[in-house]
Design a protein around this motif. Structure first.
Motif, PDB file in Angstrom:
ATOM      1  N   ASP A   1       0.824  -1.207   0.000  1.00 35.57           N
ATOM      2  CA  ASP A   1       0.000   0.000   0.000  1.00 35.57           C
ATOM      3  C   ASP A   1       0.854   1.252   0.000  1.00 35.57           C
ATOM      4  OD1 ASP A   1      -2.609  -0.681  -0.240  1.00 35.57           O
ATOM      5  OD2 ASP A   1      -3.037  -0.702   1.913  1.00 35.57           O
ATOM      6  N   GLY A  18      -3.220   4.618  -0.960  1.00 30.83           N
ATOM      7  CA  GLY A  18      -3.928   3.348  -0.902  1.00 30.83           C
ATOM      8  C   GLY A  18      -4.401   3.018   0.500  1.00 30.83           C
ATOM      9  N   ILE A  31      -7.512   5.139   1.126  1.00 31.69           N
ATOM     10  CA  ILE A  31      -8.677   4.577   0.443  1.00 31.69           C
ATOM     11  C   ILE A  31      -9.147   3.310   1.159  1.00 31.69           C
ATOM     12  CG2 ILE A  31      -9.492   3.494  -1.698  1.00 31.69           C
ATOM     13  CD1 ILE A  31      -9.234   6.516  -1.880  1.00 31.69           C
ATOM     14  N   SER A  75     -12.849   2.872   2.687  1.00 34.01           N
ATOM     15  CA  SER A  75     -13.743   1.883   2.086  1.00 34.01           C
ATOM     16  C   SER A  75     -13.879   0.603   2.910  1.00 34.01           C
ATOM     17  CB  SER A  75     -13.269   1.535   0.672  1.00 34.01           C
ATOM     18  OG  SER A  75     -11.995   0.957   0.727  1.00 34.01           O
ATOM     19  N   LEU A  85     -18.918   3.847  -0.375  1.00 33.26           N
ATOM     20  CA  LEU A  85     -17.984   4.437   0.580  1.00 33.26           C
ATOM     21  C   LEU A  85     -18.710   5.093   1.705  1.00 33.26           C
ATOM     22  CD1 LEU A  85     -15.182   5.918  -1.663  1.00 33.26           C
ATOM     23  CD2 LEU A  85     -15.081   3.927  -0.221  1.00 33.26           C
TER      24      LEU A  85
END
Length: 154
Positions: A134, A138, A141, A145, A154
């Protein structure tokens, strides 16, 4: 510096107003009127029978109502489900969703899995562990999420 504080204060007020508006809108809905969760499946309506739903939906048994109709424009079949019993509303619903205890999350997941089973015969899962490392973006996110598995959004 004061302009930056005013910007954050304005953003906070706008966010608070939006949350309050959504909470009050949900509280004004008639009690017990849960919304239908609907998915369109790419198969004929004859192939989907209320008594022969895929396992993820069968696990809910008599706790859910099911409605199966042809999709508009001959584009498959719509499967709609909802709980027979009223679910948490308003503030309680938001708290249940954040904590992951909202039963509608499980029903949404079961509906998505049923769609996958009807269309492909299997439920695709992401590789675990991931094959890459990651990046900071990342990780952000992934954090945002995390609940997408129960909600699909989301």
């Amino acid at each position: 510096m004061p302009a930056r504080k005013m910007l954050f204060a304005a953003a906070g007020l706008a966010t608070g107003a939006l949350v309050l508006r959504r909470l009050t809108a949900r509280d004004t809905e008639p009690a017990g009127q849960d919304r239908w969760l609907v998915v369109t499946v790419q198969c004929d309506p004859d192939e989907v029978q209320p008594g022969k739903l895929p396992a993820p939906l069968q696990d809910f048994g008599d706790r859910i109502e099911t409605r199966i109709t042809p999709a508009p424009g001959d584009r498959g079949t719509e499967i709609a489900v909802r709980f027979r019993e009223p679910q948490p509303e308003g503030t309680h619903s938001v708290i249940a969703r954040i904590s992951g205890d909202d039963p509608r999350q499980d029903l949404r997941l079961a509906l998505r899995e049923a769609k996958a089973l009807l269309e492909t015969g299997e439920i695709m899962r992401a590789d675990a562990p991931p094959t890459t490392h990651d990046t900071p973006g990342g990780k952000l996110i992934g954090l945002l999420s995390r609940r997408a598995g129960g909600e699909g959004v989301l």
